[in-house]
Scaffold this active site. Structure first.
Site, mmCIF file in Angstrom:
data_model
loop_
_atom_site.group_PDB
_atom_site.id
_atom_site.type_symbol
_atom_site.label_atom_id
_atom_site.label_comp_id
_atom_site.label_asym_id
_atom_site.label_seq_id
_atom_site.Cartn_x
_atom_site.Cartn_y
_atom_site.Cartn_z
ATOM 1 N N THR A 124 0.823 -1.213 0.000
ATOM 2 C CA THR A 124 0.000 0.000 0.000
ATOM 3 C C THR A 124 0.859 1.265 0.000
ATOM 4 O O THR A 124 1.999 1.248 0.503
ATOM 5 C CB THR A 124 -0.907 -0.009 1.260
ATOM 6 O OG1 THR A 124 -1.441 1.293 1.466
ATOM 7 C CG2 THR A 124 -0.140 -0.388 2.518
ATOM 8 N N ASP A 125 0.268 2.366 -0.483
ATOM 9 C CA ASP A 125 0.987 3.655 -0.435
ATOM 10 C C ASP A 125 1.204 4.126 1.001
ATOM 11 O O ASP A 125 2.021 5.009 1.257
ATOM 12 C CB ASP A 125 0.251 4.737 -1.246
ATOM 13 C CG ASP A 125 -1.182 4.996 -0.813
ATOM 14 O OD1 ASP A 125 -1.656 4.347 0.149
ATOM 15 O OD2 ASP A 125 -1.848 5.853 -1.454
ATOM 16 N N GLU A 126 0.459 3.524 1.950
ATOM 17 C CA GLU A 126 0.568 3.984 3.346
ATOM 18 C C GLU A 126 1.943 3.694 3.947
ATOM 19 O O GLU A 126 2.312 4.291 4.956
ATOM 20 C CB GLU A 126 -0.534 3.354 4.198
ATOM 21 C CG GLU A 126 -1.894 3.582 3.567
ATOM 22 C CD GLU A 126 -3.074 3.557 4.512
ATOM 23 O OE1 GLU A 126 -2.878 3.658 5.732
ATOM 24 O OE2 GLU A 126 -4.193 3.441 4.006
ATOM 25 N N TYR A 149 -1.393 -0.279 11.194
ATOM 26 C CA TYR A 149 -1.638 -0.946 9.906
ATOM 27 C C TYR A 149 -0.468 -0.725 8.957
ATOM 28 O O TYR A 149 0.103 -1.672 8.423
ATOM 29 C CB TYR A 149 -2.943 -0.428 9.275
ATOM 30 C CG TYR A 149 -3.083 -0.760 7.805
ATOM 31 C CD1 TYR A 149 -3.177 -2.082 7.380
ATOM 32 C CD2 TYR A 149 -3.108 0.245 6.828
ATOM 33 C CE1 TYR A 149 -3.298 -2.394 6.030
ATOM 34 C CE2 TYR A 149 -3.223 -0.060 5.475
ATOM 35 C CZ TYR A 149 -3.318 -1.373 5.077
ATOM 36 O OH TYR A 149 -3.426 -1.685 3.747
ATOM 37 N N LYS A 153 2.339 -3.363 7.299
ATOM 38 C CA LYS A 153 2.518 -3.554 5.857
ATOM 39 C C LYS A 153 3.973 -3.260 5.450
ATOM 40 O O LYS A 153 4.537 -3.938 4.596
ATOM 41 C CB LYS A 153 1.563 -2.640 5.075
ATOM 42 C CG LYS A 153 0.086 -2.968 5.238
ATOM 43 C CD LYS A 153 -0.331 -4.329 4.696
ATOM 44 C CE LYS A 153 -0.248 -4.413 3.193
ATOM 45 N NZ LYS A 153 -0.768 -5.719 2.696
#
Ligand code: NAD
Ligand code: TYD
Length: 341
Positions: A124-126, A149, A153
């Site tokens: 994810t971009d997060e 989260y 990741k």
């Protein structure tokens, strides 16, 4: 070829399974899914009687079960969508995020190493953290996650890359922007706002609502992953998004206008702790593989909102079930307070 698609009953996983069966009918797909609250067999309704699709219910953190599923089905490629995925849930109960997202991914890597499989990991971009104005993340940027989260990741990404470097495991990673589309569980912003608007309930916008996201259509995520599986470089990471962001208030405006609802439903409520202001990714590396997004983010949000209006039978049982407890825990106090703190 047989693919093991973990998390194939979730939002993006089920869209990918649908896409893959349609565009690669020669392949067999084994969905491996724990069927948590977010994983629903009905997300693949109408496909389960196909001889090329099967379901194994299991946990990606269970090494024996993953190994057995791969061996028994002669799997050549694992595509890992399975994860705990919601930032607010990770703030309320973070430990399961480490168990599934870090340990689960590690187990998949071990099985891939033992059986000589390729692994594609969905990230994810997060993992890049908050991105200041004027910059868009490129794949070589340092990871700076800021929620439990995102941290889980990022840890998984680093394990995947370490297995490539240390053991030569054939891996690829895609880092997706915020996705919208069909079958997204209503905890996420676009389906939450769409279903609340349809029900005439307030839309809880965190803080000032000026946070920026790239709301990409899940279809474009699926074609991006396909491009990497077919043409991506082994060991490489690819960003997948549209490269265009909007504020949450702009997203809310599209949802309300699409559904013909009034802005009086908007409530600014207490912000999410550690809320990332902006995500933005440069997607040139994926474009160089010949991929282009089909949807503009505005079109993607509008189409998603319309799907919720037309598919109440899918989300009403969810909203009336266990989701209610989470909703009250997350929003009751915020909505009672009513103003951004
Ligand atoms: P989702 O929450 O809708 O679905 C997750 C799926 O994983 C469910 O089917 C669930 O049952 C399954 N699962 C959870 N824990 C499991 C476990 N221990 N073992 C086996 N299966 C398990 O998630 P999503 O939004 O479809 O996201 C899929 C992937 O894409 C995730 O890795 C997520 O981090 C990533 N991603 C999501 C977005 C987004 O906007 N939703 C954006 C970028 C990347
Ligand atoms: P979300 O869909 O949870 O994705 P992410 O946090 O992974 O980007 O949220 C998208 C944006 O919407 C994010 O800036 C948080 C905001 N948001 C709200 O303002 N209110 C809400 O009730 C939710 C769920 C999200």
């Amino acid at each position: 070829m047989t693919l093991l698609i973990t998390g194939g009953c979730g939002f993006i996983g089920s869209n990918f399974v649908r896409y893959w069966l349609e565009h690669h009918p020669e392949d067999r797909v084994v969905v491996y899914d724990k069927l948590t609250y977010a994983g629903r067999e009905e997300n693949l309704a109408g496909l389960w009687d196909r001889p090329t699709l099967s379901l194994v219910r299991g946990d990606i953190a269970d090494l024996d079960a993953v190994r057995a599923a791969c061996r028994e089905n002669d799997v050549r490629l694992i595509v890992n969508f399975a994860a705990e995925t919601h930032v607010d849930q990770s703030i309320l109960g973070p430990l399961v995020f480490t168990e599934t997202n870090v340990r689960g991914t590690h187990v998949l890597l071990e099985v891939a190493r033992e059986l000589g499989l390729r692994l594609h990991h969905i990230s994810t971009d997060e993992v890049y953290g908050h991105i200041p104005d004027g910059h868009s993340s490129v794949e070589t940027d340092p990871l700076a996650p800021r929620s439990p989260y995102a941290a889980s990741k990022a840890a998984a990404d680093q394990l995947v890359q370490a297995y490539h470097i240390t053991y030569g495991l054939p891996v690829t990673i895609t880092r997706g922007a915020n996705n919208v589309g069909t079958y997204q569980y209503p905890e996420k912003a676009v389906p939450l706002f769409s279903t609340n608007a349809i029900l005439g309930e307030p839309l809880p916008v965190y803080g000032d609502g000026k946070q920026m996201r790239d709301y990409a259509h899940v279809y474009d995520h699926c074609t991006g992953i396909e491009a990497v599986l077919l043409r991506g470089g082994v060991g490489e990471v690819y960003n997948v998004g549209t490269g265009r962001e909007m504020t949450n208030l702009e997203m809310v405006d599209i949802v309300l206008r699409t559904l013909g609802k009034d802005h009086s439903l908007v409530r600014h409520v207490a912000d999410r702790p550690g809320h990332d202001r902006r995500y933005s990714m440069n997607v040139d590396k994926l474009r160089a593989l010949g991929w282009e997004p089909r949807y503009d983010p505005r079109q993607a949000v509008a189409e998603a909102a319309r799907w919720y209006a037309e598919n109440r039978a899918w989300w009403e049982p969810i909203r009336n079930g266990e989701f209610r407890e989470y909703y009250d825990r997350q929003y009751a106090e915020r909505l009672a307070g009513n103003a951004a703190r």
